[in-house]
Design a protein around this motif. Structure first.
Motif, PDB file in Angstrom:
ATOM      1  N   ASP A 150       0.866  -1.187   0.000  1.00  0.00           N
ATOM      2  CA  ASP A 150       0.000   0.000   0.000  1.00  0.00           C
ATOM      3  C   ASP A 150       0.893   1.224   0.000  1.00  0.00           C
ATOM      4  O   ASP A 150       1.923   1.232   0.670  1.00  0.00           O
ATOM      5  N   ASP A 168      -3.167  -3.206  -2.237  1.00  0.00           N
ATOM      6  CA  ASP A 168      -3.992  -2.044  -2.545  1.00  0.00           C
ATOM      7  C   ASP A 168      -4.157  -1.965  -4.064  1.00  0.00           C
ATOM      8  O   ASP A 168      -3.218  -2.208  -4.808  1.00  0.00           O
ATOM      9  N   LEU A 169      -5.357  -1.612  -4.524  1.00  0.00           N
ATOM     10  CA  LEU A 169      -5.598  -1.578  -5.967  1.00  0.00           C
ATOM     11  C   LEU A 169      -4.990  -0.369  -6.656  1.00  0.00           C
ATOM     12  O   LEU A 169      -4.652  -0.428  -7.816  1.00  0.00           O
ATOM     13  N   SER A 170      -4.916   0.774  -5.943  1.00  0.00           N
ATOM     14  CA  SER A 170      -4.375   1.944  -6.630  1.00  0.00           C
ATOM     15  C   SER A 170      -3.101   2.395  -5.931  1.00  0.00           C
ATOM     16  O   SER A 170      -3.147   3.094  -4.940  1.00  0.00           O
ATOM     17  N   SER A 201      -9.027  -2.318  -0.596  1.00  0.00           N
ATOM     18  CA  SER A 201      -9.297  -1.133  -1.403  1.00  0.00           C
ATOM     19  C   SER A 201     -10.453  -0.307  -0.864  1.00  0.00           C
ATOM     20  O   SER A 201     -11.376  -0.840  -0.252  1.00  0.00           O
TER      21      SER A 201
END
Length: 218
Positions: free
Chosen positions: A11, A58-60, A86
């Protein structure tokens, strides 16, 4: 062989990595926690550590666009459970993540107990998703078709596709994977065939459709 589980927390927000570490600290059998703040670091950690038990992703984060990051990690280490963590916790994102091989999904708004319960479920071999959300079914036929096509790729093909998405040339991919350029050409041909496209550019555009996630303004 050290007792306990080996975690990776990926993250780009140190505060949230801290919160996840705190959640993990409440679990039994934790041997080590590795941290990454960008996608390059996550890939390096996953590639270098065969004995990882779970990745919290984490996706972003810098270097990854939405679910394409999950696809790349599945290519690098096909058997390690990846749990998406997320703030984008709409049914569509959760369902697509699970269909593309995630072992679980944790919303960033989840409580410490919920986070621990989800991690424990995945470590015991279950698939974990927020229980209060109806995941529904895929309504976009194009995405539904794309997910089926991506599911048909072998782990090595998945890994090569992830590297194509990063803009690497065949010879660079061959060097990274320690194989011949001819082998990579064969992989690329198979990938294009399975995805039903004519060029690597089209393959990357297709992959971005599944990865396209709104990046929150900093």
């Amino acid at each position: 062989m050290p007792a306990g589980h080996k975690f990776v927390i990926a993250d780009d927000h140190p505060l949230f990595r801290g919160a996840l570490k705190q959640a993990i600290a409440g679990l039994a059998d934790v041997s080590s926690v590795l941290e990454a703040g960008d996608f390059e670091s996550v890939k390096a950690i996953v590639a270098a550590n065969e004995d990882i038990d779970i990745v919290l992703l984490d996706l972003s984060m810098p270097g990854a666009s939405g679910l394409s990051g999950l696809i790349s990690l599945r290519g690098i280490h096909a058997t390690v459970p990846v749990v998406i963590v997320s703030a984008h916790d709409d049914p569509e994102t959760i369902r697509r993540a699970l269909e593309l091989g995630a072992s679980g999904f944790i919303s960033k708004s989840a409580s410490m107990d919920d986070i621990r319960n989800a991690i424990e479920a995945v470590l015991s071999g279950e698939i974990s998703a927020p229980g209060d959300i109806d995941l529904g079914v895929e309504r976009d036929p194009e995405i539904s078709d794309l997910i089926k096509r991506l599911q048909s790729l072998t782990p090595q093909q998945t890994r090569v596709l992830g590297m194509l998405a990063e803009g690497l040339l065949n010879k660079q991919i061959a060097y990274e994977l320690g194989v011949s350029e001819a082998t990579i050409k064969a992989h690329v041909s198979a990938i294009l065939q399975k995805l039903g496209v004519d060029s690597r550019t089209q393959a990357v555009i297709l992959l971005s459709k599944i990865g396209g996630e709104p990046r929150p303004a900093a």
